[in-house]
Motif scaffolding. Structure first.
Motif, PDB file in Angstrom:
ATOM      1  N   ASP A  54       0.716  -0.456   0.129  1.00 37.21           N
ATOM      2  CA  ASP A  54      -0.150   0.207  -0.278  1.00 37.21           C
ATOM      3  C   ASP A  54       1.149   1.584   0.064  1.00 37.21           C
ATOM      4  OD1 ASP A  54       1.070   0.177   2.657  1.00 37.21           O
ATOM      5  OD2 ASP A  54      -1.366   0.214   3.030  1.00 37.21           O
ATOM      6  N   HIS A  75      -2.510  -3.328  -5.110  1.00 33.97           N
ATOM      7  CA  HIS A  75      -2.756  -3.766  -3.668  1.00 33.97           C
ATOM      8  C   HIS A  75      -3.748  -4.276  -3.347  1.00 33.97           C
ATOM      9  CE1 HIS A  75      -3.578  -0.682  -0.940  1.00 33.97           C
ATOM     10  NE2 HIS A  75      -3.191   0.353  -1.942  1.00 33.97           N
ATOM     11  N   ARG A  76      -3.599  -4.459  -1.994  1.00 32.16           N
ATOM     12  CA  ARG A  76      -5.235  -4.911  -2.020  1.00 32.16           C
ATOM     13  C   ARG A  76      -6.234  -4.999  -0.254  1.00 32.16           C
ATOM     14  NH1 ARG A  76      -5.421 -10.042   1.632  1.00 32.16           N
ATOM     15  NH2 ARG A  76      -3.667 -11.032   1.881  1.00 32.16           N
ATOM     16  N   ASN A  77      -4.754  -3.749  -0.105  1.00 35.12           N
ATOM     17  CA  ASN A  77      -5.621  -3.289   1.630  1.00 35.12           C
ATOM     18  C   ASN A  77      -6.243  -2.423   1.285  1.00 35.12           C
ATOM     19  OD1 ASN A  77      -5.304  -3.254   4.012  1.00 35.12           O
ATOM     20  ND2 ASN A  77      -3.558  -2.271   4.282  1.00 35.12           N
ATOM     21  N   ILE A  80     -13.140  -4.172  -2.270  1.00 39.36           N
ATOM     22  CA  ILE A  80     -13.315  -4.681  -3.436  1.00 39.36           C
ATOM     23  C   ILE A  80     -13.332  -3.655  -4.619  1.00 39.36           C
ATOM     24  CG2 ILE A  80     -14.496  -6.193  -4.863  1.00 39.36           C
ATOM     25  CD1 ILE A  80     -14.195  -8.302  -2.363  1.00 39.36           C
ATOM     26  N   GLN A  83      -9.938  -1.783  -4.828  1.00 41.06           N
ATOM     27  CA  GLN A  83      -9.237  -2.451  -5.783  1.00 41.06           C
ATOM     28  C   GLN A  83      -9.715  -2.092  -7.373  1.00 41.06           C
ATOM     29  OE1 GLN A  83      -8.106  -5.978  -4.587  1.00 41.06           O
ATOM     30  NE2 GLN A  83      -6.264  -5.514  -5.221  1.00 41.06           N
ATOM     31  N   ALA A 224      -3.479  -7.563 -10.117  1.00 45.02           N
ATOM     32  CA  ALA A 224      -4.296  -6.978  -9.366  1.00 45.02           C
ATOM     33  C   ALA A 224      -3.849  -8.466  -8.204  1.00 45.02           C
ATOM     34  CB  ALA A 224      -5.569  -6.596  -8.783  1.00 45.02           C
ATOM     35  N   THR A 226      -4.712 -10.499  -3.963  1.00 44.71           N
ATOM     36  CA  THR A 226      -5.742 -11.317  -3.463  1.00 44.71           C
ATOM     37  C   THR A 226      -5.050 -11.914  -2.903  1.00 44.71           C
ATOM     38  OG1 THR A 226      -8.401 -11.590  -4.160  1.00 44.71           O
ATOM     39  CG2 THR A 226      -6.547 -13.072  -5.429  1.00 44.71           C
ATOM     40  N   ASP A 230      -9.515 -14.915  -1.296  1.00 43.12           N
ATOM     41  CA  ASP A 230     -10.968 -14.425  -1.977  1.00 43.12           C
ATOM     42  C   ASP A 230     -11.099 -14.144  -3.075  1.00 43.12           C
ATOM     43  OD1 ASP A 230     -12.383 -12.287  -1.451  1.00 43.12           O
ATOM     44  OD2 ASP A 230     -10.476 -10.816  -1.111  1.00 43.12           O
ATOM     45  N   ARG A 233     -13.161 -11.563  -4.507  1.00 44.87           N
ATOM     46  CA  ARG A 233     -11.897 -10.149  -5.070  1.00 44.87           C
ATOM     47  C   ARG A 233     -10.825 -10.829  -6.414  1.00 44.87           C
ATOM     48  NH1 ARG A 233      -9.891  -6.040  -2.627  1.00 44.87           N
ATOM     49  NH2 ARG A 233     -10.503  -6.462  -0.128  1.00 44.87           N
ATOM     50  N   LEU A 237     -11.898  -8.064 -10.126  1.00 45.96           N
ATOM     51  CA  LEU A 237     -10.455  -8.594 -10.106  1.00 45.96           C
ATOM     52  C   LEU A 237     -10.423  -8.196 -12.149  1.00 45.96           C
ATOM     53  CD1 LEU A 237      -8.015  -8.175  -7.395  1.00 45.96           C
ATOM     54  CD2 LEU A 237      -9.140  -6.655  -8.053  1.00 45.96           C
ATOM     55  N   ALA A 400      -5.452  -5.973   4.825  1.00 41.90           N
ATOM     56  CA  ALA A 400      -5.099  -7.360   4.211  1.00 41.90           C
ATOM     57  C   ALA A 400      -4.678  -7.922   5.085  1.00 41.90           C
ATOM     58  CB  ALA A 400      -5.416  -6.733   2.550  1.00 41.90           C
TER      59      ALA A 400
END
Ligand code: XMP
Length: 495
Positions: A54, A75-77, A80, A83, A224, A226, A230, A233, A237, A400
């Protein structure tokens, strides 16, 4: 025998344990080809991927990476939805056709048309009557008559013969049409109605990045991250247009994750990267359980990682990359060496031991395009950089980091219940990504020239190593002087 655990333990090596040996070569750095596979179905033009962290990769970084020929992993922090929006920003960042076209009516006055151009900061307007383009008027047409005929109608001064294009017109065709007809903007027409506009300036801007990596529709490639389980997500994506989805977890060698990867792969069109791993056994197990498209290798080498200290677990990075590459190459699965790279020479070493590309966090953190603000400390500029297993990352964003490190926190006092595997800090501000990449690639190409390798696969075949001692490494760095002029590829900034 317990003692065998120690006596029979293999040695693990990392970047500073080896140097590449110069070999006979007729390769000049300028002739080196750095194109490589980042996953089974995607090539990138430089072997560099920015980390799914992040403080490293959101849309701005991913766009910059793709423009330079590399790849960013968003990043995935974040939620959904957020992102997905970042992925879409990358995918639509270069849309040539401006969909919200600003237009004027033939019945508007010249004065009104001029106000619209000023407010919208455009230099020309299609003239539209009931959805049909009936003319085009530009600042150039308006300027000479603004004092004398400002109240007259656009209809009287517009150019009636409008050159239009169809939605299917390619950028190259559009450029030819614009040049042939000496026009700067081309309305896009479908069923006789205006649906957009393309300007020459946008087409030319696109050409400024000849090394950019694009999908079949000419859009930037983007990856991306995940979570390991998940699926929701991953599917979102995928639908948003991510080309590659990366399962982002600290330890991917787990039957439950392999099962989940298999399911994910069956439910998405994107390529699927799995990581992180650090052994050949992990690679074997994952390949035999799921039809994946790439590995991310590295447990604990990262500049912000404390896994090796907190858990006492990890494999020095060159050993990790080479062990995974031995297995992955047999199955045609590309390998990304993730973490621990500090200099361009480290990129060369990672590739020489079998990596197809490298993933970098700290090298890209602190650039203009990384998320976060520049802070000034002791008169120098810095940007924040933190591990995804740090307290800040695990308790911030969508949290995340917690499932990356298999931690579940319920109830209040979150901080007290987390066991971080990363730290938070700052890195020197480095300016734009393209300058960092220029130095990294310059160093890699120099290395390939020394090794006699004209491309990445020749580097795998030809590069040879010499093992060095601590004194060998001391000799390798500048010594016996105080550096007064910092080189752009050899930072010496300390707080
Ligand atoms: P560099 O050395 O490029 O490393 O800064 C970036 C990589 O480190 C991993 N990463 C972590 N590993 N704890 C860890 O053990 C963490 O908090 C953490 N955050 C990121 C990740 O693989 C990244 O690409």
């Amino acid at each position: 025998m317990f003692s065998d655990k120690l006596n029979k333990a293999p040695e693990g090596y990392t970047f500073d344990d080896f140097l590449l040996v110069p070999s006979i070569s007729n390769i000049e750095p300028k002739d080196v080809e750095t194109k490589t596979k980042v996953s089974r179905n995607f090539n990138i033009n430089i072997p560099v991927v920015s980390s799914a962290m992040d403080t490293v990769t959101e849309a701005e970084m991913a766009i910059a990476m793709a423009q330079e020929g590399g790849l960013g992993v968003i990043h995935r922090n974040m939620t959904i939805k957020e992102q997905v929006a970042e992925v879409k920003k990358v995918k639509h960042s270069e849309d040539l056709t401006i969909k919200d076209v600003i237009t004027t009516s033939p019945e508007n006055s010249i004065y009104e048309a001029n106000v619209i151009m000023d407010m919208e900061e455009v230099s020309g307007l299609p003239v539209v009557d009931n959805g049909r383009v009936v003319g085009i008027i530009s600042r150039r047409d308006i300027k000479p008559i603004m004092n004398s005929d400002a109240q007259k109608k656009v209809r009287e001064f517009m150019t009636e013969e409008v050159v239009t294009i169809a939605e299917s017109t390619s950028p190259e065709e559009a450029l030819d049409i614009a040049y042939e007809n000496k026009v700067e903007r081309l309305p896009v027409v479908k069923d006789d109605r205006i649906v957009g506009i393309v300007t020459i300036r946008d087409i030319l801007e696109r050409k400024m990045h000849p090394n950019a990596v694009r999908d079949e529709d000419g859009r930037f490639l983007v990856a991306a991250a995940t979570g390991p389980f998940d699926l929701e997500r991953a599917m979102a994506l995928d639908q948003a247009g991510a080309d590659i989805i990366a399962i982002d977890v600290a330890h991917a060698h787990k039957p439950s994750i392999i099962k989940s990867a298999k399911k994910m792969k069956e439910n998405i069109n994107a390529d699927l990267l799995v990581g992180n791993i650090a052994t050949g056994e992990a690679a074997e197990a994952i390949i035999s359980g799921a039809d994946i498209d790439g590995f991310k290798v590295g447990i604990g080498p990262g500049s912000i990682c404390t896994t090796r200290i907190i858990a006492g677990v990890g494999v020095p990075q060159l050993t990790a990359i080479s062990s995974v590459a031995d297995v992955a190459k047999e199955h045609g699965v590309p390998v990304i060496g993730d973490g621990g790279l500090r200099y361009s020479g480290d990129v060369a070493k990672a590739i020489a031991v079998g990596a197809d590309s490298v993933m970098v966090g700290s090298l890209m953190a602190g650039t203009t395009e990384s998320p976060g603000e520049v802070v000034i400390m002791n008169g120098r500029k810095f940007k924040q950089y933190r591990g995804m297993g740090s307290l800040g990352a695990m308790t911030g964003g969508s949290g995340a980091g917690t499932d990356r490190y298999f931690q579940e926190v319920k109830g209040p006092m979150k901080h007290a219940k987390l066991v971080p595997e990363g730290v938070e800090g700052v890195v020197p501000f480095k300016g734009p990504v393209n300058e960092v990449i220029f130095q990294l690639m310059g160093g890699l190409k120099a290395s390939m020239g020394y090794c006699g390798a004209s491309n990445i696969s020749q580097m795998w075949e030809k590069a040879k190593f010499v093992r060095i001692t601590t004194s060998g490494m001391t000799e390798s760095h500048p010594h016996d002087l105080t550096i007064t002029n910092e080189s752009p590829n050899y930072p010496t900034t300390r707080l």
